[in-house]
Scaffold this active site. Sequence first.
Site, PDB file in Angstrom:
ATOM      1  N   ARG A  59      24.835  96.580  32.394  1.00  0.00           N
ATOM      2  CA  ARG A  59      23.896  95.636  32.206  1.00  0.00           C
ATOM      3  C   ARG A  59      22.494  96.211  31.576  1.00  0.00           C
ATOM      4  O   ARG A  59      21.713  95.733  30.776  1.00  0.00           O
ATOM      5  CB  ARG A  59      23.385  94.818  33.334  1.00  0.00           C
ATOM      6  CG  ARG A  59      22.206  93.704  33.130  1.00  0.00           C
ATOM      7  CD  ARG A  59      22.104  92.706  34.064  1.00  0.00           C
ATOM      8  NE  ARG A  59      22.372  93.205  35.733  1.00  0.00           N
ATOM      9  CZ  ARG A  59      21.278  93.731  36.279  1.00  0.00           C
ATOM     10  NH1 ARG A  59      20.338  94.143  35.688  1.00  0.00           N
ATOM     11  NH2 ARG A  59      21.650  94.126  37.343  1.00  0.00           N
ATOM     12  N   TYR A 113      18.281  74.784  14.584  1.00  0.00           N
ATOM     13  CA  TYR A 113      19.522  74.410  15.399  1.00  0.00           C
ATOM     14  C   TYR A 113      19.234  73.488  16.527  1.00  0.00           C
ATOM     15  O   TYR A 113      18.430  73.689  17.161  1.00  0.00           O
ATOM     16  CB  TYR A 113      20.354  75.602  15.446  1.00  0.00           C
ATOM     17  CG  TYR A 113      21.717  75.337  16.424  1.00  0.00           C
ATOM     18  CD1 TYR A 113      22.495  74.780  15.957  1.00  0.00           C
ATOM     19  CD2 TYR A 113      21.514  76.058  17.816  1.00  0.00           C
ATOM     20  CE1 TYR A 113      23.600  74.746  16.977  1.00  0.00           C
ATOM     21  CE2 TYR A 113      22.556  75.870  18.504  1.00  0.00           C
ATOM     22  CZ  TYR A 113      23.700  75.106  18.321  1.00  0.00           C
ATOM     23  OH  TYR A 113      24.792  75.147  18.972  1.00  0.00           O
ATOM     24  N   ASP A 186      15.490  83.066  12.456  1.00  0.00           N
ATOM     25  CA  ASP A 186      16.866  82.933  12.763  1.00  0.00           C
ATOM     26  C   ASP A 186      17.633  83.105  11.246  1.00  0.00           C
ATOM     27  O   ASP A 186      17.668  82.167  10.397  1.00  0.00           O
ATOM     28  CB  ASP A 186      17.108  81.562  13.371  1.00  0.00           C
ATOM     29  CG  ASP A 186      18.494  81.354  13.745  1.00  0.00           C
ATOM     30  OD1 ASP A 186      19.641  81.998  13.069  1.00  0.00           O
ATOM     31  OD2 ASP A 186      19.076  80.727  14.650  1.00  0.00           O
ATOM     32  N   LYS A 211      28.840  83.638  14.345  1.00  0.00           N
ATOM     33  CA  LYS A 211      29.048  82.906  12.957  1.00  0.00           C
ATOM     34  C   LYS A 211      29.471  84.146  12.119  1.00  0.00           C
ATOM     35  O   LYS A 211      30.585  84.845  12.100  1.00  0.00           O
ATOM     36  CB  LYS A 211      27.910  82.056  12.466  1.00  0.00           C
ATOM     37  CG  LYS A 211      27.112  81.237  13.475  1.00  0.00           C
ATOM     38  CD  LYS A 211      28.074  80.322  13.922  1.00  0.00           C
ATOM     39  CE  LYS A 211      28.007  79.104  15.001  1.00  0.00           C
ATOM     40  NZ  LYS A 211      27.256  79.530  16.098  1.00  0.00           N
TER      41      LYS A 211
HETATM   42  C1  LIG Z   1      21.424  78.791  13.174  1.00  0.00           C
HETATM   43  C2  LIG Z   1      22.072  78.909  14.546  1.00  0.00           C
HETATM   44  N1  LIG Z   1      21.245  79.571  15.598  1.00  0.00           N
HETATM   45  C3  LIG Z   1      21.603  79.792  16.667  1.00  0.00           C
HETATM   46  C4  LIG Z   1      22.747  79.349  17.049  1.00  0.00           C
HETATM   47  C5  LIG Z   1      23.257  79.454  18.636  1.00  0.00           C
HETATM   48  O1  LIG Z   1      24.163  80.549  18.630  1.00  0.00           O
HETATM   49  P1  LIG Z   1      25.357  80.629  19.613  1.00  0.00           P
HETATM   50  O2  LIG Z   1      26.339  79.425  19.642  1.00  0.00           O
HETATM   51  O3  LIG Z   1      26.007  81.975  19.410  1.00  0.00           O
HETATM   52  O4  LIG Z   1      24.703  80.617  21.057  1.00  0.00           O
HETATM   53  C6  LIG Z   1      23.484  78.691  16.108  1.00  0.00           C
HETATM   54  C7  LIG Z   1      24.894  78.074  16.733  1.00  0.00           C
HETATM   55  O5  LIG Z   1      25.529  77.325  15.881  1.00  0.00           O
HETATM   56  C8  LIG Z   1      23.075  78.482  14.814  1.00  0.00           C
HETATM   57  O6  LIG Z   1      23.721  77.471  13.976  1.00  0.00           O
END
Ligand SMILES: Cc1ncc(COP(=O)(O)O)c(C=O)c1O
Length: 397
Positions: A59, A113, A186, A211
């Site tokens: 951790r 998101y 992001d 992704k």
């Molecule tokens: C732009 C974006 N940020 C964050 C996330 C969250 O990521 P995770 O599903 O790996 O927790 C997503 C998930 O689809 C996303 O599309």
Amino acid sequence: MTEKKSIYTQAVHAGERGPHPDFTPVNTPIYHSVGYLYDDLRDLDAVFGGERPGFVYTRYGSPTVLAFEQAVATLEEAGDAVAFASGMAALHAVLLGAGVRAGQAVVAAADVYGATYALLERLFPALGVRVRFVDITDHDQVARALAEEAPATVLCEVVSNPLMKVADVPVLAEMAHAAGATLIVDSTFASPYLLRPLEQGADYAVHSATKYLGGHGDVMAGVVACSATRGRDLRERQKLLGANLGPQEAWLAMRGLKTLPLRMRQHCANAQAVAEWLAGHPAVAAVHYPGMAGHPQHALAARLFQGRGYGGMLSFDLRGAGQAEVFRFMQALELVLPATTLGDVYSLTLYPAHSSHRLLSPEARAALGIGDGLVRLSVGIEDAQDIIADLKQALER
Ligand SMILES: Cc1ncc(COP(=O)(O)O)c(C=O)c1O
């Protein structure tokens, strides 16, 4: 301790902890160990005290995860990168790291998101945080929110979901800093292939590494790239939050990273071809892709991404369609898969109203321009003509 041990003891210890190897594996091994031994306990003490590098407990960090973190820091040209168990865990940690706490405010893009929106709309206000959502492409609105809220941080996505709006990262960084706030970007849809947010003035670049960074739809991971100082702070928080990336996942994410530029080149070329084809189809009312000349931020995207392409994500409105027609179209596709993720080698469709933006009220969706006929397409790395042929037969059906 030379006498023969019982089978109970042998079963536990046999084969472990051989001599230190004098070879180096080409590929970072998966270190599935929670604990680490040192020849001298004073070294363990020094690692615990932060006086020397090393590992004490997973951790607190582990070798495979660190290798992935260093790879991301290199690609983002960042002082450090800290990996998390998912993109959402990374976003949660980075908001805390950016100083968001009771009495403070966050200014965030209204079209982040869906789960990020829900995190900001539900969890943080319950902890005494003010959250103001803005149209991040409307800089007057952003300026007003900064003046009125004096936020600890501003949060946006480079390319937003599902309408693919592009944020002017350098301008937003200047505006946030002038107001005494940090900027969290992001960068999941862009990846460091298209943009390095820190180079453009952002303080944190966050990825759902689930992704494009991972790229193969086989691993959940998140990562934050930032300065070494901010990275140290995030690591301290991670010891307490505990949403760590596992070594197996770090290995998969790092394996994906090796082909990121190759995949992104193909994603971008394919998406451009698919977007142009869709725009000419009578059943399609609108195509949302930053690579199209008519996209509201096309010129900005061209400047930010410097000709490398416009990403692999697009969305389009099926003319006069509601959920039933969209579902019929998605189910008629044979190559393009209706799976709830993006950024994979596979081409994937998704219906935002029932998935990524399901947590939003119908009014909030409508305000964002997410209509009932909107389909999101994550264009994969297959042959563009095969993807187009599949879309064509499904639209005809
Ligand atoms: C732009 C974006 N940020 C964050 C996330 C969250 O990521 P995770 O599903 O790996 O927790 C997503 C998930 O689809 C996303 O599309």
